[in-house]
Design a protein around this motif. Structure first.
Motif, PDB file in Angstrom:
ATOM      1  N   SER B   7       0.838  -1.197   0.000  1.00 24.74           N
ATOM      2  CA  SER B   7       0.000   0.000   0.000  1.00 24.74           C
ATOM      3  C   SER B   7       0.875   1.249   0.000  1.00 24.74           C
ATOM      4  O   SER B   7       2.008   1.204   0.520  1.00 24.74           O
ATOM      5  CB  SER B   7      -0.930  -0.001   1.214  1.00 24.74           C
ATOM      6  N   PRO B   8       0.407   2.364  -0.596  1.00 30.52           N
ATOM      7  CA  PRO B   8      -0.794   2.430  -1.406  1.00 30.52           C
ATOM      8  C   PRO B   8      -0.582   1.769  -2.762  1.00 30.52           C
ATOM      9  O   PRO B   8       0.552   1.545  -3.176  1.00 30.52           O
ATOM     10  CB  PRO B   8      -0.989   3.944  -1.570  1.00 30.52           C
ATOM     11  N   GLU B   9      -1.669   1.440  -3.462  1.00 29.14           N
ATOM     12  CA  GLU B   9      -1.532   0.827  -4.790  1.00 29.14           C
ATOM     13  C   GLU B   9      -0.907   1.793  -5.772  1.00 29.14           C
ATOM     14  O   GLU B   9      -0.122   1.401  -6.635  1.00 29.14           O
ATOM     15  CB  GLU B   9      -2.899   0.376  -5.300  1.00 29.14           C
ATOM     16  N   ALA B  10      -1.289   3.077  -5.667  1.00 33.97           N
ATOM     17  CA  ALA B  10      -0.776   4.088  -6.586  1.00 33.97           C
ATOM     18  C   ALA B  10      -0.500   5.362  -5.811  1.00 33.97           C
ATOM     19  O   ALA B  10      -1.200   5.687  -4.849  1.00 33.97           O
ATOM     20  CB  ALA B  10      -1.772   4.343  -7.707  1.00 33.97           C
ATOM     21  N   LEU B  11       0.529   6.071  -6.241  1.00 36.39           N
ATOM     22  CA  LEU B  11       0.974   7.274  -5.534  1.00 36.39           C
ATOM     23  C   LEU B  11       1.512   8.279  -6.545  1.00 36.39           C
ATOM     24  O   LEU B  11       2.323   7.925  -7.406  1.00 36.39           O
ATOM     25  CB  LEU B  11       2.078   6.876  -4.555  1.00 36.39           C
ATOM     26  N   ARG B  12       1.019   9.513  -6.450  1.00 36.70           N
ATOM     27  CA  ARG B  12       1.555  10.588  -7.291  1.00 36.70           C
ATOM     28  C   ARG B  12       2.296  11.567  -6.387  1.00 36.70           C
ATOM     29  O   ARG B  12       1.732  12.040  -5.397  1.00 36.70           O
ATOM     30  CB  ARG B  12       0.430  11.302  -8.036  1.00 36.70           C
ATOM     31  N   LEU B  13       3.527  11.845  -6.718  1.00 42.62           N
ATOM     32  CA  LEU B  13       4.374  12.720  -5.912  1.00 42.62           C
ATOM     33  C   LEU B  13       4.887  13.866  -6.748  1.00 42.62           C
ATOM     34  O   LEU B  13       5.184  13.695  -7.935  1.00 42.62           O
ATOM     35  CB  LEU B  13       5.567  11.939  -5.346  1.00 42.62           C
ATOM     36  N   GLN B  14       5.018  15.025  -6.117  1.00 45.42           N
ATOM     37  CA  GLN B  14       5.726  16.115  -6.753  1.00 45.42           C
ATOM     38  C   GLN B  14       7.227  15.837  -6.628  1.00 45.42           C
ATOM     39  O   GLN B  14       7.679  15.235  -5.642  1.00 45.42           O
ATOM     40  CB  GLN B  14       5.403  17.445  -6.073  1.00 45.42           C
ATOM     41  N   GLU B  15       7.966  16.260  -7.597  1.00 47.55           N
ATOM     42  CA  GLU B  15       9.418  16.112  -7.522  1.00 47.55           C
ATOM     43  C   GLU B  15       9.923  16.732  -6.226  1.00 47.55           C
ATOM     44  O   GLU B  15       9.576  17.869  -5.900  1.00 47.55           O
ATOM     45  CB  GLU B  15      10.083  16.777  -8.720  1.00 47.55           C
ATOM     46  N   GLY B  16      10.715  15.960  -5.465  1.00 44.63           N
ATOM     47  CA  GLY B  16      11.246  16.443  -4.195  1.00 44.63           C
ATOM     48  C   GLY B  16      10.387  16.123  -2.987  1.00 44.63           C
ATOM     49  O   GLY B  16      10.824  16.310  -1.848  1.00 44.63           O
ATOM     50  N   GLU B  17       9.170  15.604  -3.216  1.00 49.11           N
ATOM     51  CA  GLU B  17       8.257  15.290  -2.114  1.00 49.11           C
ATOM     52  C   GLU B  17       8.513  13.866  -1.635  1.00 49.11           C
ATOM     53  O   GLU B  17       8.109  12.887  -2.273  1.00 49.11           O
ATOM     54  CB  GLU B  17       6.814  15.442  -2.590  1.00 49.11           C
ATOM     55  N   SER B  18       9.136  13.705  -0.500  1.00 48.69           N
ATOM     56  CA  SER B  18       9.491  12.377   0.029  1.00 48.69           C
ATOM     57  C   SER B  18       8.249  11.626   0.482  1.00 48.69           C
ATOM     58  O   SER B  18       7.255  12.224   0.926  1.00 48.69           O
ATOM     59  CB  SER B  18      10.465  12.523   1.201  1.00 48.69           C
ATOM     60  N   SER B  19       8.321  10.300   0.414  1.00 47.35           N
ATOM     61  CA  SER B  19       7.192   9.467   0.830  1.00 47.35           C
ATOM     62  C   SER B  19       7.676   8.055   1.130  1.00 47.35           C
ATOM     63  O   SER B  19       8.860   7.729   0.928  1.00 47.35           O
ATOM     64  CB  SER B  19       6.131   9.432  -0.280  1.00 47.35           C
ATOM     65  N   SER B  20       6.758   7.221   1.638  1.00 45.93           N
ATOM     66  CA  SER B  20       7.100   5.840   1.976  1.00 45.93           C
ATOM     67  C   SER B  20       6.071   4.872   1.412  1.00 45.93           C
ATOM     68  O   SER B  20       4.874   5.178   1.380  1.00 45.93           O
ATOM     69  CB  SER B  20       7.162   5.661   3.496  1.00 45.93           C
ATOM     70  N   LEU B  21       6.556   3.725   0.983  1.00 48.10           N
ATOM     71  CA  LEU B  21       5.713   2.643   0.496  1.00 48.10           C
ATOM     72  C   LEU B  21       5.734   1.526   1.533  1.00 48.10           C
ATOM     73  O   LEU B  21       6.769   1.240   2.128  1.00 48.10           O
ATOM     74  CB  LEU B  21       6.245   2.116  -0.846  1.00 48.10           C
ATOM     75  N   ASN B  22       4.564   0.893   1.722  1.00 43.90           N
ATOM     76  CA  ASN B  22       4.453  -0.143   2.740  1.00 43.90           C
ATOM     77  C   ASN B  22       4.277  -1.521   2.130  1.00 43.90           C
ATOM     78  O   ASN B  22       3.570  -1.699   1.134  1.00 43.90           O
ATOM     79  CB  ASN B  22       3.269   0.155   3.652  1.00 43.90           C
ATOM     80  N   GLU B  70       6.420  -6.019   8.548  1.00 43.81           N
ATOM     81  CA  GLU B  70       6.320  -5.184   7.368  1.00 43.81           C
ATOM     82  C   GLU B  70       7.669  -4.603   6.987  1.00 43.81           C
ATOM     83  O   GLU B  70       8.621  -4.607   7.776  1.00 43.81           O
ATOM     84  CB  GLU B  70       5.295  -4.068   7.588  1.00 43.81           C
ATOM     85  N   SER B  71       7.681  -4.109   5.748  1.00 45.27           N
ATOM     86  CA  SER B  71       8.863  -3.416   5.254  1.00 45.27           C
ATOM     87  C   SER B  71       8.405  -2.091   4.652  1.00 45.27           C
ATOM     88  O   SER B  71       7.283  -1.986   4.157  1.00 45.27           O
ATOM     89  CB  SER B  71       9.572  -4.259   4.192  1.00 45.27           C
ATOM     90  N   PHE B  72       9.285  -1.106   4.715  1.00 42.27           N
ATOM     91  CA  PHE B  72       9.007   0.189   4.117  1.00 42.27           C
ATOM     92  C   PHE B  72      10.098   0.505   3.100  1.00 42.27           C
ATOM     93  O   PHE B  72      11.275   0.216   3.322  1.00 42.27           O
ATOM     94  CB  PHE B  72       8.971   1.289   5.180  1.00 42.27           C
ATOM     95  N   LEU B  73       9.666   1.116   2.012  1.00 38.88           N
ATOM     96  CA  LEU B  73      10.612   1.655   1.045  1.00 38.88           C
ATOM     97  C   LEU B  73      10.419   3.171   1.056  1.00 38.88           C
ATOM     98  O   LEU B  73       9.368   3.667   0.653  1.00 38.88           O
ATOM     99  CB  LEU B  73      10.367   1.089  -0.353  1.00 38.88           C
ATOM    100  N   HIS B  74      11.427   3.864   1.579  1.00 35.42           N
ATOM    101  CA  HIS B  74      11.373   5.313   1.683  1.00 35.42           C
ATOM    102  C   HIS B  74      12.017   5.912   0.444  1.00 35.42           C
ATOM    103  O   HIS B  74      13.132   5.534   0.074  1.00 35.42           O
ATOM    104  CB  HIS B  74      12.099   5.781   2.940  1.00 35.42           C
ATOM    105  N   ILE B  75      11.315   6.862  -0.167  1.00 29.16           N
ATOM    106  CA  ILE B  75      11.857   7.557  -1.334  1.00 29.16           C
ATOM    107  C   ILE B  75      12.081   9.013  -0.914  1.00 29.16           C
ATOM    108  O   ILE B  75      11.121   9.728  -0.607  1.00 29.16           O
ATOM    109  CB  ILE B  75      10.898   7.502  -2.532  1.00 29.16           C
ATOM    110  N   THR B  76      13.341   9.411  -0.899  1.00 30.10           N
ATOM    111  CA  THR B  76      13.710  10.751  -0.439  1.00 30.10           C
ATOM    112  C   THR B  76      13.948  11.664  -1.634  1.00 30.10           C
ATOM    113  O   THR B  76      14.721  11.319  -2.533  1.00 30.10           O
ATOM    114  CB  THR B  76      14.975  10.699   0.427  1.00 30.10           C
ATOM    115  N   ALA B  77      13.283  12.828  -1.620  1.00 25.59           N
ATOM    116  CA  ALA B  77      13.442  13.821  -2.691  1.00 25.59           C
ATOM    117  C   ALA B  77      13.396  13.160  -4.068  1.00 25.59           C
ATOM    118  O   ALA B  77      14.370  13.229  -4.835  1.00 25.59           O
ATOM    119  CB  ALA B  77      14.737  14.598  -2.499  1.00 25.59           C
ATOM    120  N   PRO B  78      12.273  12.499  -4.400  1.00 26.95           N
ATOM    121  CA  PRO B  78      12.212  11.756  -5.659  1.00 26.95           C
ATOM    122  C   PRO B  78      12.343  12.642  -6.884  1.00 26.95           C
ATOM    123  O   PRO B  78      11.978  13.824  -6.875  1.00 26.95           O
ATOM    124  CB  PRO B  78      10.835  11.083  -5.607  1.00 26.95           C
TER     125      PRO B  78
END
Lengths: 114, 111
Positions: B7-22, B70-78
């Protein structure tokens, strides 16, 4: 190192026909696994070959069969094709070591059944 | 039966907006947890292997972590080139190296 190579890249078959897909593993790898990936889904395990024998099988019918050759390359055969067999077929190679081993994937074969 | 839910199935990020996948998982005994990146129409590309709870691994803007559930994949400043589907898979101790995959996290990074 060419990595894992699969052929062909694309294939169109008619319902009821038979198809053979081919895979050459990464250099030094001795285990080949096949996966089916439907659109929008994760890959589903079909079966795995090691030392020219099927070691483990997923929840797929007997229409799906395979073979591994002495050089570790492998074939996936599907008989009596159904429309639902349309998918990306992925081959993965790995080492049959004791611990967790990474599987490296080929680019896949896109099979379309019409 | 081994199960993986992403989760989430789909994610839209602005360039530079960090987020995490579960990636949450159920497995009889974990031999390893794997993250892959998949571009449209291509095969999965290996990113990380995690073996035990508390382990972390990094590669460029990606960082993977693991707990017992669980595992997380963190994306920093994508960046836009990080747009892809990220697949999580588990390998059980009795699974003969077979991988059980989740459906993936589809990430789109907008410039």
């Amino acid at each position: 190192d060419a990595g894992v190579t699969q052929s062909p890249t694309h294939l169109i078959k008619t319902r009821g026909q038979q198809v053979t897909l081919r895979c050459s593993p990464k250099s030094g790898h001795d285990t080949v696994s096949w996966y089916q990936q439907a659109l929008g889904q994760g890959p589903q395990f079909i079966f795995q070959y090691y030392e020219e024998e099927e070691r483990q099988r997923g929840n797929f019918p007997d229409r799906f069969s395979g073979h591994q050759f002495p050089n570790y390359s492998s074939e996936l055969n599907v008989n009596a094709l159904l429309l639902g067999d349309s998918a990306l077929y992925l081959c993965a190679s790995s080492l049959a070591a004791g611990g967790a081993t990474e599987a490296f994937f080929g680019q896949g074969t896109r099979l379309t059944v019409v | 039966e081994d199960q993986v839910t992403q989760s989430p199935e789909a994610l839209r990020l602005q360039e530079g907006e960090s987020s995490s996948l579960n990636c949450s998982y159920t497995v009889s005994g974990l031999r390893g947890l794997f993250w892959y990146r998949q571009d449209p129409g291509k095969g999965p590309e290996f990113l990380f292997t995690l073996y035990s709870a508390g382990e972390e691994k990094e590669k460029e803007r990606l960082k993977a972590t693991l707990t017992k559930k669980e595992s997380f994949l963190h994306i920093t400043a994508p960046k836009p080139e990080d747009s892809a589907t990220y697949l999580c898979a588990v390998q059980a101790t009795l699974g003969n190296n077979r991988l059980a995959f989740g459906k993936g996290n589809q990430v789109v990074v907008i410039p």
